[in-house]
Design a protein around this motif. Structure first.
Motif, PDB file in Angstrom:
ATOM      1  N   UNK A 153      -1.922   5.771  -7.274  1.00 63.55           N
ATOM      2  CA  UNK A 153      -2.693   6.980  -7.568  1.00 63.55           C
ATOM      3  C   UNK A 153      -1.846   8.198  -7.235  1.00 63.55           C
ATOM      4  N   UNK A 154      -2.214   9.332  -7.802  1.00 66.83           N
ATOM      5  CA  UNK A 154      -1.547  10.594  -7.502  1.00 66.83           C
ATOM      6  C   UNK A 154      -2.481  11.506  -6.722  1.00 66.83           C
ATOM      7  N   UNK A 155      -1.950  12.141  -5.701  1.00 76.43           N
ATOM      8  CA  UNK A 155      -2.710  13.142  -4.952  1.00 76.43           C
ATOM      9  C   UNK A 155      -2.821  14.417  -5.767  1.00 76.43           C
ATOM     10  N   UNK A 162      -8.673  17.905  -1.699  1.00 77.50           N
ATOM     11  CA  UNK A 162      -7.785  16.805  -2.077  1.00 77.50           C
ATOM     12  C   UNK A 162      -8.577  15.627  -2.628  1.00 77.50           C
ATOM     13  N   UNK A 163      -7.978  14.959  -3.605  1.00 79.79           N
ATOM     14  CA  UNK A 163      -8.540  13.742  -4.168  1.00 79.79           C
ATOM     15  C   UNK A 163      -7.386  12.945  -4.756  1.00 79.79           C
ATOM     16  N   UNK A 164      -7.674  11.736  -5.193  1.00 73.72           N
ATOM     17  CA  UNK A 164      -6.653  10.959  -5.885  1.00 73.72           C
ATOM     18  C   UNK A 164      -7.148  10.644  -7.283  1.00 73.72           C
ATOM     19  N   UNK A 176     -12.353  15.491 -12.092  1.00 73.06           N
ATOM     20  CA  UNK A 176     -12.655  14.068 -12.008  1.00 73.06           C
ATOM     21  C   UNK A 176     -11.519  13.327 -11.325  1.00 73.06           C
ATOM     22  N   UNK A 177     -11.854  12.527 -10.331  1.00 69.22           N
ATOM     23  CA  UNK A 177     -10.851  11.732  -9.633  1.00 69.22           C
ATOM     24  C   UNK A 177     -11.390  10.348  -9.362  1.00 69.22           C
ATOM     25  N   UNK A 178     -10.640   9.570  -8.616  1.00 66.41           N
ATOM     26  CA  UNK A 178     -11.008   8.186  -8.335  1.00 66.41           C
ATOM     27  C   UNK A 178     -11.838   8.083  -7.060  1.00 66.41           C
ATOM     28  N   UNK A 179     -12.747   7.132  -7.067  1.00 67.35           N
ATOM     29  CA  UNK A 179     -13.518   6.817  -5.870  1.00 67.35           C
ATOM     30  C   UNK A 179     -12.658   5.932  -4.969  1.00 67.35           C
TER      31      UNK A 179
END
Length: 271
Positions: A153-155, A162-164, A176-179
């Motif tokens: 994943x990318x930060x 912050x999310x990935x 939208x990011x990953x859970x």
């Protein structure tokens, strides 16, 4: 101003507290896995003591208001709104203290679809109060073990949070990011700050591995947690985590807006 009574009513109407969508079976399964020290539910925490299933059930009853009856094994779980309100007040105190000190703060979420707006509103307010909202390690790759194997994943940061995200799924800056429950993203952010001799956060605000990962490393951490996230509440009980707000973390994103307003009012950060 959003009154305590109005927020209590909203918590119940939106099912943020009271009977929530998290099944009792899911919560009990998490307690069993935590008792077995399964890293999927430890979220980066290394508990100081052994926690059996009964210990965890008693803790979650105290912190969240779930039933402490081990024979209650099905149906929706329950969060006591009074415990949510009390924790939100303590949460607001920590934010007010950070604002007063103009402390550097890191926001991160493993629930970007639901909680990004909640954290972004807090990040905007703290930035306006003079705090540095940190965005270290943007674009860095993080390898996270999932049920499908190791995924890269990318930060990324959206409005200071912050999310990935999976590479190529969404363009940087999208909401939208990953859970994820992993503590690896917060470790990557902190490692990058140290490596580049940058600023380390004095406070981390978030959920899942962002809170437990930071707290385990000795950084003050506060956040939200559902009834199936015992790690944060264990961290609070043992002193690694400062404040945990019991709340359903999977409802519609706009249902968290009143919580943002309430916390900012309590912290005297409303504009």
């Amino acid at each position: 101003m959003l009154s305590t009574g109005a927020l209590r009513a909203h918590l119940l109407a939106a099912r943020l507290a009271g009977p929530v969508a998290t099944p009792r079976e899911t919560s009990l399964r998490s307690y069993r896995l935590f008792a077995a020290r399964d890293p999927r539910v430890l979220l980066g925490l290394a508990p100081d003591r052994a926690w059996g299933e009964r210990d965890l059930l008693r803790l979650m009853a105290d912190k969240c208001g779930v039933s402490d009856d081990p024979g209650h094994v099905s149906g929706p779980d329950v969060i006591d709104p009074e415990r949510t309100l009390a924790a939100l007040d303590a949460f607001a105190e920590r934010l007010a203290g950070a604002a007063e000190r103009r402390a550097p703060v890191l926001f991160g979420t493993g629930h970007p679809h639901r909680l990004l707006g909640f954290y972004a509103g807090l990040a905007d307010a703290l930035s306006a109060a003079g705090c540095m909202v940190l965005t270290s390690a943007q674009g860095r790759c993080v390898d996270i073990t999932t049920r499908f194997g190791v995924r890269t994943y990318n930060l990324d940061y959206v409005r200071g949070v912050a999310l990935v995200r999976e590479p190529g799924v969404r363009v940087p800056g999208s909401a939208t990011g990953a859970h994820t429950h992993s503590p690896l993203p917060v470790r990557a952010v902190l490692e990058e700050a140290v490596k580049c001799r940058g600023v380390l956060p004095e406070l981390v605000v978030g959920d899942h591995g962002w809170v437990c990962g930071a707290g385990q490393l000795g950084i003050e951490a506060i956040g939200l947690a559902d009834t199936d996230d015992p790690a944060l509440f264990v961290g609070e009980a043992e002193g690694q985590v400062s404040v945990v707000v019991p709340v359903d973390d999977g409802v519609r994103s706009d249902y968290y807006r009143p919580l943002t307003r309430y916390v900012l009012n309590r912290a005297c950060l409303s504009r």
